[in-house]
Design an enzyme around this catalytic site. Structure first.
Site, PDB file in Angstrom:
ATOM      1  N   ARG A 167      11.885   0.333   3.083  1.00 16.93           N
ATOM      2  CA  ARG A 167      10.495   0.669   2.715  1.00 16.93           C
ATOM      3  C   ARG A 167       9.506  -0.308   3.344  1.00 16.93           C
ATOM      4  NH1 ARG A 167      13.041   3.919   2.034  1.00 16.93           N
ATOM      5  NH2 ARG A 167      13.624   5.142   0.217  1.00 16.93           N
ATOM      6  N   SER A 169       8.888   7.701  -6.543  1.00 20.45           N
ATOM      7  CA  SER A 169       9.349   6.478  -7.222  1.00 20.45           C
ATOM      8  C   SER A 169       8.195   5.482  -7.305  1.00 20.45           C
ATOM      9  CB  SER A 169      10.477   5.831  -6.427  1.00 20.45           C
ATOM     10  OG  SER A 169      11.510   6.763  -6.250  1.00 20.45           O
ATOM     11  N   GLU A 175       5.937   0.737  -5.272  1.00 25.02           N
ATOM     12  CA  GLU A 175       6.103   1.358  -3.946  1.00 25.02           C
ATOM     13  C   GLU A 175       4.776   1.966  -3.462  1.00 25.02           C
ATOM     14  OE1 GLU A 175       9.597   3.905  -3.149  1.00 25.02           O
ATOM     15  OE2 GLU A 175       8.158   5.240  -2.170  1.00 25.02           O
TER      16      GLU A 175
HETATM   17  C1  LIG Z   1       7.277  13.844  -5.591  1.00 27.91           C
HETATM   18  C2  LIG Z   1       7.344  12.733  -4.574  1.00 27.91           C
HETATM   19  C3  LIG Z   1       8.568  12.383  -4.000  1.00 27.91           C
HETATM   20  C4  LIG Z   1       8.645  11.350  -3.055  1.00 27.91           C
HETATM   21  N1  LIG Z   1       9.857  11.039  -2.526  1.00 27.91           N
HETATM   22  C5  LIG Z   1       9.946  10.063  -1.588  1.00 27.91           C
HETATM   23  C6  LIG Z   1      11.208   9.714  -1.011  1.00 27.91           C
HETATM   24  O1  LIG Z   1      12.246  10.315  -1.325  1.00 27.91           O
HETATM   25  N2  LIG Z   1      11.245   8.729  -0.106  1.00 27.91           N
HETATM   26  C7  LIG Z   1      10.125   8.052   0.281  1.00 27.91           C
HETATM   27  O2  LIG Z   1      10.243   7.136   1.125  1.00 27.91           O
HETATM   28  N3  LIG Z   1       8.914   8.357  -0.240  1.00 27.91           N
HETATM   29  C8  LIG Z   1       8.804   9.335  -1.154  1.00 27.91           C
HETATM   30  N4  LIG Z   1       7.590   9.631  -1.709  1.00 27.91           N
HETATM   31  C9  LIG Z   1       6.397   8.877  -1.309  1.00 27.91           C
HETATM   32  C10 LIG Z   1       5.541   9.548  -0.208  1.00 27.91           C
HETATM   33  O3  LIG Z   1       5.749  10.920  -0.177  1.00 27.91           O
HETATM   34  C11 LIG Z   1       5.853   8.983   1.162  1.00 27.91           C
HETATM   35  O4  LIG Z   1       5.587   7.602   1.185  1.00 27.91           O
HETATM   36  C12 LIG Z   1       5.006   9.665   2.255  1.00 27.91           C
HETATM   37  O5  LIG Z   1       5.393   9.237   3.534  1.00 27.91           O
HETATM   38  C13 LIG Z   1       3.515   9.399   2.102  1.00 27.91           C
HETATM   39  O6  LIG Z   1       2.854  10.218   3.020  1.00 27.91           O
HETATM   40  P1  LIG Z   1       1.342  10.606   2.834  1.00 27.91           P
HETATM   41  O7  LIG Z   1       0.899  11.316   4.072  1.00 27.91           O
HETATM   42  O8  LIG Z   1       1.140  11.343   1.564  1.00 27.91           O
HETATM   43  O9  LIG Z   1       0.666   9.170   2.771  1.00 27.91           O
HETATM   44  P2  LIG Z   1      -0.584   8.699   1.908  1.00 27.91           P
HETATM   45  O10 LIG Z   1      -0.217   8.658   0.470  1.00 27.91           O
HETATM   46  O11 LIG Z   1      -1.779   9.488   2.278  1.00 27.91           O
HETATM   47  O12 LIG Z   1      -0.763   7.207   2.442  1.00 27.91           O
HETATM   48  C14 LIG Z   1       0.210   6.231   2.154  1.00 27.91           C
HETATM   49  C15 LIG Z   1      -0.132   4.946   2.930  1.00 27.91           C
HETATM   50  O13 LIG Z   1      -0.006   5.195   4.321  1.00 27.91           O
HETATM   51  C16 LIG Z   1      -1.249   5.002   4.967  1.00 27.91           C
HETATM   52  N5  LIG Z   1      -1.365   6.042   6.002  1.00 27.91           N
HETATM   53  C17 LIG Z   1      -1.233   7.380   5.860  1.00 27.91           C
HETATM   54  N6  LIG Z   1      -1.347   7.989   7.055  1.00 27.91           N
HETATM   55  C18 LIG Z   1      -1.551   7.007   7.969  1.00 27.91           C
HETATM   56  C19 LIG Z   1      -1.753   6.983   9.384  1.00 27.91           C
HETATM   57  N7  LIG Z   1      -1.778   8.090  10.131  1.00 27.91           N
HETATM   58  N8  LIG Z   1      -1.938   5.769   9.976  1.00 27.91           N
HETATM   59  C20 LIG Z   1      -1.953   4.633   9.259  1.00 27.91           C
HETATM   60  N9  LIG Z   1      -1.776   4.586   7.928  1.00 27.91           N
HETATM   61  C21 LIG Z   1      -1.568   5.774   7.294  1.00 27.91           C
HETATM   62  C22 LIG Z   1      -2.311   5.104   3.892  1.00 27.91           C
HETATM   63  O14 LIG Z   1      -3.484   4.375   4.231  1.00 27.91           O
HETATM   64  C23 LIG Z   1      -1.575   4.486   2.727  1.00 27.91           C
HETATM   65  O15 LIG Z   1      -1.612   3.084   2.828  1.00 27.91           O
HETATM   66  C24 LIG Z   1       7.471  10.660  -2.676  1.00 27.91           C
HETATM   67  C25 LIG Z   1       6.238  11.016  -3.257  1.00 27.91           C
HETATM   68  C26 LIG Z   1       6.178  12.041  -4.188  1.00 27.91           C
HETATM   69  C27 LIG Z   1       4.852  12.408  -4.777  1.00 27.91           C
END
Ligand SMILES: Cc1cc2nc3c(=O)[nH]c(=O)nc-3n(C[C@H](O)[C@H](O)[C@H](O)COP(=O)(O)OP(=O)(O)OC[C@H]3O[C@@H](n4cnc5c(N)ncnc54)[C@H](O)[C@@H]3O)c2cc1C
Length: 360
Positions: free
Chosen positions: A166, A247, A352
């Protein structure tokens, strides 16, 4: 490029909390994304980059700056042959699970166990997204970013991304957070109808296979999705158990001294015939399970129900919004769990999701 003002960030995040963004810009092309980030940085104003909002807890006061939602599109297959594999360049704003679905149907192996994870492609390198024995560090060939410090586009090869559990160089702390905006990611996938060797015992069991075995890609995707749904880990508008950030805590990585200390705390807390805690060797120490610690510290599924915030009814690692929670309500539940685990076992769990304008 779309621009709006005073938009509730709760509407952009999977946990559905967060006050208004002073300004929300939706960038539909990479040029627009770079332009808006430059403009905000030139004006020395606060910037928040948002993908799918599935790993974010934003303050109830909102964000007094510009929020850029990354909505860029484009999937380019640079090569696809059994020798060199499939090299696929994907824009940061593409939906992650759409890419996984396509990979499974095209016969590109390497991301099948990451089915059902919400969010956009650009966020996957940030925390080296992972699940069921795979993480994106195994298939990322390059990450192309806008470096806000150097004010230029840069390309990092997979080996230079600083990937860990992570973690990556794009995440960082101490003022490094947010230095890089991910523009696109090159995935290097194997051309195969079979998955990569199964590396997660529960998944192998569910598939009737052994660890290390390879099974058809579609079967892995279906098994992972079924397992995730049971645990409320696939977003579902109808199910508040999924209104979360996934998580809430990472699995702690312990030094040898901490492992010994935890052993004594476990027997002190649970009695001499206590089960031993789960452990996996990691590069930097021994990883244990946050969910195990939370359960054994006495927190049950659904702790805090009926809400407004509570642990998921399906999984103690997820803090959920039952419909009317504020960021403060979410953090109060997370704090109670973190402190309860620390009291019982002396281990301080770390969040996380990225916290914006709030702290745990
Ligand atoms: C139901 C559920 C299940 C999940 N399961 C998992 C899992 O199994 N494994 C796991 O690792 N994660 C999991 N996650 C967490 C999450 O889905 C991941 O971390 C995912 O990659 C976040 O993507 P996002 O586009 O929604 O990011 P966001 O929530 O929009 O952003 C997260 C972070 O990344 C930054 N960011 C986003 N896009 C960019 C970009 N293009 N450039 C620079 N920074 C950026 C944001 O500023 C922020 O700091 C889960 C979440 C949920 C709600």
């Amino acid at each position: 490029m779309r621009e709006e003002h005073d938009v509730a960030l709760a509407s952009l995040t999977s946990i559905r909390v967060g006050g208004p963004a002073a300004r929300l810009v939706t960038a539909q092309t990479t040029d627009e994304l770079v332009d808006v980030v430059r403009e905000v940085d030139d004006a020395d104003e606060p910037l928040l980059v948002v993908g799918g909002g599935s790993n974010l807890v934003v303050a109830d006061a909102g964000f007094a700056g510009t929020v850029v939602q990354v909505a860029t599109t484009g999937v380019t297959v640079e090569s696809d042959d059994s020798c060199g594999g499939a090299n696929v360049r994907v824009a940061a704003g593409e939906v992650w699970d759409d890419l996984v679905r396509r990979a499974v149907s095209e016969g590109w192996s390497g991301v099948e166990a990451l089915s059902g994870i919400p969010g956009r492609v650009g966020a996957t390198p940030i925390q080296n997204v992972g699940a069921y024995g795979q993480d994106v560090s195994q298939t990322i060939g390059q990450v192309r970013v806008w470096d806000r410090q150097q004010q230029q586009v840069r390309t990092f090869f997979g080996a230079d991304c600083g990937f860990g559990y992570r973690d990556s160089r794009f995440k960082g702390g101490d003022g490094k957070r947010g230095r890089y905006v991910v523009l696109d990611v090159l995935f290097q996938l194997r051309v195969a109808d079979l998955s990569q060797p199964l590396a997660y015992a529960d998944l192998a069991r569910q598939l009737g296979a052994h660890l290390g075995e390879r099974v058809p890609l579609a079967q892995v995707r279906e098994a992972v999705l079924a397992h995730r749904r049971q645990r409320g880990m696939v977003l579902d508008d109808a199910d508040p158990d999924t209104w979360s950030c996934g998580s809430f805590f990472t699995n702690p990585i312990l030094s040898e001294r901490e492992v010994n200390a935890l052993e004594s705390r476990v027997s002190a807390h649970l009695g001499a015939d206590a089960p031993s805690f789960p452990r996996w060797p990691e590069e930097r120490g021994t990883k244990t399970s946050a969910a195990w610690l939370i359960d054994r510290a006495g927190f049950r599924r659904g702790h805090g129900l009926p809400g407004p915030a509570a642990l998921s009814g399906k999984h103690t690692l997820a803090v959920t919004n039952r419909g009317s929670a504020t960021a403060n309500d979410v953090l109060a539940v997370a704090r109670e769990v973190r402190d309860g685990v620390e009291d019982a076992f002396g281990i301080r769990l770390v969040n996380e999701p990225v916290l914006v304008g709030v702290s745990l």
